[in-house]
Design a protein around this motif. Structure first.
Motif, PDB file in Angstrom:
ATOM      1  N   LEU A  88     -15.751  29.376 -59.745  1.00  0.00           N
ATOM      2  CA  LEU A  88     -16.096  28.327 -60.713  1.00  0.00           C
ATOM      3  C   LEU A  88     -16.156  26.939 -60.079  1.00  0.00           C
ATOM      4  O   LEU A  88     -16.480  25.961 -60.764  1.00  0.00           O
ATOM      5  CB  LEU A  88     -15.081  28.317 -61.866  1.00  0.00           C
ATOM      6  N   HIS A  89     -15.832  26.833 -58.798  1.00  0.00           N
ATOM      7  CA  HIS A  89     -15.837  25.521 -58.143  1.00  0.00           C
ATOM      8  C   HIS A  89     -17.199  24.836 -58.265  1.00  0.00           C
ATOM      9  O   HIS A  89     -17.272  23.638 -58.564  1.00  0.00           O
ATOM     10  CB  HIS A  89     -15.480  25.675 -56.659  1.00  0.00           C
ATOM     11  N   HIS A  90     -18.258  25.586 -58.031  1.00  0.00           N
ATOM     12  CA  HIS A  90     -19.590  24.968 -58.046  1.00  0.00           C
ATOM     13  C   HIS A  90     -20.012  24.502 -59.440  1.00  0.00           C
ATOM     14  O   HIS A  90     -20.360  23.321 -59.606  1.00  0.00           O
ATOM     15  CB  HIS A  90     -20.631  25.916 -57.457  1.00  0.00           C
ATOM     16  N   LEU A  94     -20.033  20.540 -60.015  1.00  0.00           N
ATOM     17  CA  LEU A  94     -21.365  19.952 -60.183  1.00  0.00           C
ATOM     18  C   LEU A  94     -21.454  19.183 -61.494  1.00  0.00           C
ATOM     19  O   LEU A  94     -21.986  18.058 -61.533  1.00  0.00           O
ATOM     20  CB  LEU A  94     -22.416  21.061 -60.149  1.00  0.00           C
ATOM     21  N   THR A  95     -20.920  19.748 -62.558  1.00  0.00           N
ATOM     22  CA  THR A  95     -20.938  19.058 -63.860  1.00  0.00           C
ATOM     23  C   THR A  95     -20.184  17.732 -63.785  1.00  0.00           C
ATOM     24  O   THR A  95     -20.642  16.714 -64.321  1.00  0.00           O
ATOM     25  CB  THR A  95     -20.316  19.963 -64.941  1.00  0.00           C
ATOM     26  N   CYS A  96     -19.038  17.740 -63.110  1.00  0.00           N
ATOM     27  CA  CYS A  96     -18.234  16.516 -63.013  1.00  0.00           C
ATOM     28  C   CYS A  96     -18.949  15.450 -62.188  1.00  0.00           C
ATOM     29  O   CYS A  96     -18.997  14.275 -62.576  1.00  0.00           O
ATOM     30  CB  CYS A  96     -16.879  16.838 -62.382  1.00  0.00           C
ATOM     31  N   LEU A  97     -19.513  15.828 -61.063  1.00  0.00           N
ATOM     32  CA  LEU A  97     -20.206  14.867 -60.201  1.00  0.00           C
ATOM     33  C   LEU A  97     -21.436  14.298 -60.903  1.00  0.00           C
ATOM     34  O   LEU A  97     -21.706  13.092 -60.822  1.00  0.00           O
ATOM     35  CB  LEU A  97     -20.603  15.530 -58.885  1.00  0.00           C
ATOM     36  N   PRO A 108     -11.384  26.929 -51.023  1.00  0.00           N
ATOM     37  CA  PRO A 108     -12.547  26.445 -50.299  1.00  0.00           C
ATOM     38  C   PRO A 108     -13.449  25.643 -51.235  1.00  0.00           C
ATOM     39  O   PRO A 108     -13.361  25.798 -52.452  1.00  0.00           O
ATOM     40  CB  PRO A 108     -13.226  27.734 -49.827  1.00  0.00           C
ATOM     41  N   ILE A 109     -14.297  24.826 -50.672  1.00  0.00           N
ATOM     42  CA  ILE A 109     -15.125  23.950 -51.489  1.00  0.00           C
ATOM     43  C   ILE A 109     -15.950  24.733 -52.502  1.00  0.00           C
ATOM     44  O   ILE A 109     -16.153  24.278 -53.631  1.00  0.00           O
ATOM     45  CB  ILE A 109     -16.027  23.073 -50.592  1.00  0.00           C
ATOM     46  N   ALA A 110     -16.407  25.925 -52.128  1.00  0.00           N
ATOM     47  CA  ALA A 110     -17.204  26.747 -53.040  1.00  0.00           C
ATOM     48  C   ALA A 110     -17.195  28.183 -52.549  1.00  0.00           C
ATOM     49  O   ALA A 110     -16.666  28.497 -51.484  1.00  0.00           O
ATOM     50  CB  ALA A 110     -18.632  26.215 -53.129  1.00  0.00           C
ATOM     51  N   ALA A 111     -17.811  29.068 -53.331  1.00  0.00           N
ATOM     52  CA  ALA A 111     -17.823  30.494 -53.005  1.00  0.00           C
ATOM     53  C   ALA A 111     -18.936  30.865 -52.036  1.00  0.00           C
ATOM     54  O   ALA A 111     -18.961  31.981 -51.529  1.00  0.00           O
ATOM     55  CB  ALA A 111     -17.959  31.321 -54.279  1.00  0.00           C
ATOM     56  N   ALA A 114     -24.448  27.856 -49.856  1.00  0.00           N
ATOM     57  CA  ALA A 114     -25.463  27.202 -50.687  1.00  0.00           C
ATOM     58  C   ALA A 114     -24.812  26.379 -51.797  1.00  0.00           C
ATOM     59  O   ALA A 114     -25.243  25.252 -52.081  1.00  0.00           O
ATOM     60  CB  ALA A 114     -26.403  28.257 -51.281  1.00  0.00           C
ATOM     61  N   GLU A 115     -23.775  26.924 -52.414  1.00  0.00           N
ATOM     62  CA  GLU A 115     -23.082  26.186 -53.471  1.00  0.00           C
ATOM     63  C   GLU A 115     -22.365  24.963 -52.913  1.00  0.00           C
ATOM     64  O   GLU A 115     -22.345  23.896 -53.542  1.00  0.00           O
ATOM     65  CB  GLU A 115     -22.083  27.101 -54.174  1.00  0.00           C
ATOM     66  N   ALA A 116     -21.780  25.111 -51.725  1.00  0.00           N
ATOM     67  CA  ALA A 116     -21.106  23.975 -51.095  1.00  0.00           C
ATOM     68  C   ALA A 116     -22.097  22.862 -50.773  1.00  0.00           C
ATOM     69  O   ALA A 116     -21.825  21.679 -51.004  1.00  0.00           O
ATOM     70  CB  ALA A 116     -20.385  24.432 -49.828  1.00  0.00           C
ATOM     71  N   GLU A 117     -23.245  23.240 -50.250  1.00  0.00           N
ATOM     72  CA  GLU A 117     -24.286  22.245 -49.945  1.00  0.00           C
ATOM     73  C   GLU A 117     -24.739  21.534 -51.213  1.00  0.00           C
ATOM     74  O   GLU A 117     -24.993  20.315 -51.206  1.00  0.00           O
ATOM     75  CB  GLU A 117     -25.466  22.929 -49.264  1.00  0.00           C
ATOM     76  N   SER A 118     -24.818  22.281 -52.305  1.00  0.00           N
ATOM     77  CA  SER A 118     -25.214  21.686 -53.588  1.00  0.00           C
ATOM     78  C   SER A 118     -24.206  20.634 -54.033  1.00  0.00           C
ATOM     79  O   SER A 118     -24.585  19.547 -54.512  1.00  0.00           O
ATOM     80  CB  SER A 118     -25.337  22.785 -54.646  1.00  0.00           C
ATOM     81  N   LEU A 119     -22.909  20.904 -53.849  1.00  0.00           N
ATOM     82  CA  LEU A 119     -21.869  19.941 -54.233  1.00  0.00           C
ATOM     83  C   LEU A 119     -21.928  18.704 -53.343  1.00  0.00           C
ATOM     84  O   LEU A 119     -21.776  17.570 -53.829  1.00  0.00           O
ATOM     85  CB  LEU A 119     -20.492  20.597 -54.151  1.00  0.00           C
TER      86      LEU A 119
END
Length: 355
Positions: A88-90, A94-97, A108-111, A114-119
């Motif tokens: 659920l990290h991404h 993403l909604t918060c940012l 970890p930043i994301a699962a 690709a999701e990490a890059e998106s954040l």
């Protein structure tokens, strides 16, 4: 009548408190809430959790608001700490940012990469702070270890991070749960690209994820790193050993202790030339502070939000650690050896999916 004002002290304006909320009040989120409630110049606005009972209990304990939907919390805060399951990290981050809220998200930043890059891209577009909870960067033992290594010629690093099995963080492998801490620390102290990697691992639980992994990394500057992480060891261990040209340094993160071993030979003799005893080595103990790493991490986050400064562990650093973690995980599953393509640093462009 003249009135002098030279001896009158005018009250200083106090900075506006940073308004913060916590999304996810499970094990780690409870600690975030506790520390934030103690920080100076911070207003803990509320918490959110899909477990309504747990969320209400936490809100009642700290006399703050509970938000069943975390999106209702966002207009009321300057920043949030996100401690939800990794998958659920991404979406949550993403909604918060995109709502213009500064974010500290657990590691970890994301699962996935690709999701990490998106954040990371969302943080850049919104101008918001994105800090990732690589908490060991704020461990006093690591900070003192870094100072020691600045004066030494580093040859090799070993890291061991072991824990007994628990149901916590069982939605990811041991690489993303535990080893990623030491991946981040290793990249920080070595400061060079990885050019060779071998890894192997095993499953001991029914989760389907790797529970024990060991990896050996070769860096372009000649330094060798060995990382071992386990979720099925019957003893908790958090240790880094740095092999240097003139010393060996052990950092124990659990006991907050650093020992430096140096080789020295000195004979102590009697007046008649007989050897009384010989000193073959010297051990130096480095004293560290007792500050709680999470307290230091959250203070750093608040200062970054207040001052608009880059966090010491931002999205880019966390993405770099995730790329290497993904590669280690893949190598452990495949049992292959990875070499960097000639003339390039593949870890900067790798998109190995997280298993």
């Amino acid at each position: 009548m003249s009135v002098g004002y030279s001896n009158i002290s005018m009250p200083r304006s106090q900075p506006e408190p940073i308004r913060i909320g916590v999304i996810g009040v499970g094990n780690m989120g409870q600690h975030h809430t506790r520390v934030l409630s103690l920080l100076k110049d911070v207003e803990l606005v509320g918490v959110s959790d899909i477990n309504v009972e747990r969320g209400l209990d936490t809100a009642s304990k700290y006399r703050i608001r509970f938000f069943e939907d975390y999106r209702d919390l966002l207009p009321r805060v300057d920043a949030v700490c996100i401690a939800v399951p990794t998958k659920l990290h991404h979406p949550v981050g993403l909604t918060c940012l995109q709502a213009g809220v500064n974010v500290l998200i657990e590691k970890p930043i994301a699962a996935s990469i690709a999701e990490a890059e998106s954040l990371v891209n969302a943080a850049a577009e919104s101008g918001c702070i994105l800090q990732v909870g690589h908490i060991e960067r704020f461990n006093p033992a690591f900070q003192e270890l870094s100072k020691v290594l600045n004066t030494e010629e580093l040859l090799a690093v070993e890291a061991h991070r072991m824990s007994p099995y628990s149901n916590r963080a069982n939605d990811v492998s041991v690489v993303l749960d535990l080893m990623i801490h030491d991946i981040d620390l290793l990249l920080e102290v070595v400061g060079a690209p990885v050019i060779k990697l071998t890894a192997s691992g095993s499953r001991a639980s029914g989760s389907g994820y790797l529970d024990y992994v060991t990896a050996t990394l070769g860096f372009s500057n000649g330094i060798v790193g060995t990382l071992t992480a386990s979720k099925v060891t019957h003893r908790k261990l958090r240790r880094i050993v740095a092999h240097c040209k003139n010393s060996l340094t052990e950092a124990d993160f659990l006991n907050n202790e650093i020992l430096i071993h140096r080789q020295t030979t000195a004979n102590y003799m009697t007046d008649y030339g007989q050897v009384l005893y010989r000193q073959d080595g010297l051990i130096e103990k480095v004293y560290t502070s007792n500050i709680e790493p999470l307290h230091a991490e959250l203070e750093h986050f608040v200062n970054c939000v207040r001052g608009g400064k880059k966090p010491s562990v931002g999205g880019e650093q966390a993405l770099k650690a995730l790329r290497l973690a993904s590669l280690i995980e893949q190598m452990a599953l495949d049992g292959q050896v990875w070499h960097s393509p000639s003339g390039s640093h593949a870890l900067n462009t790798a998109s190995v999916p997280v298993a």
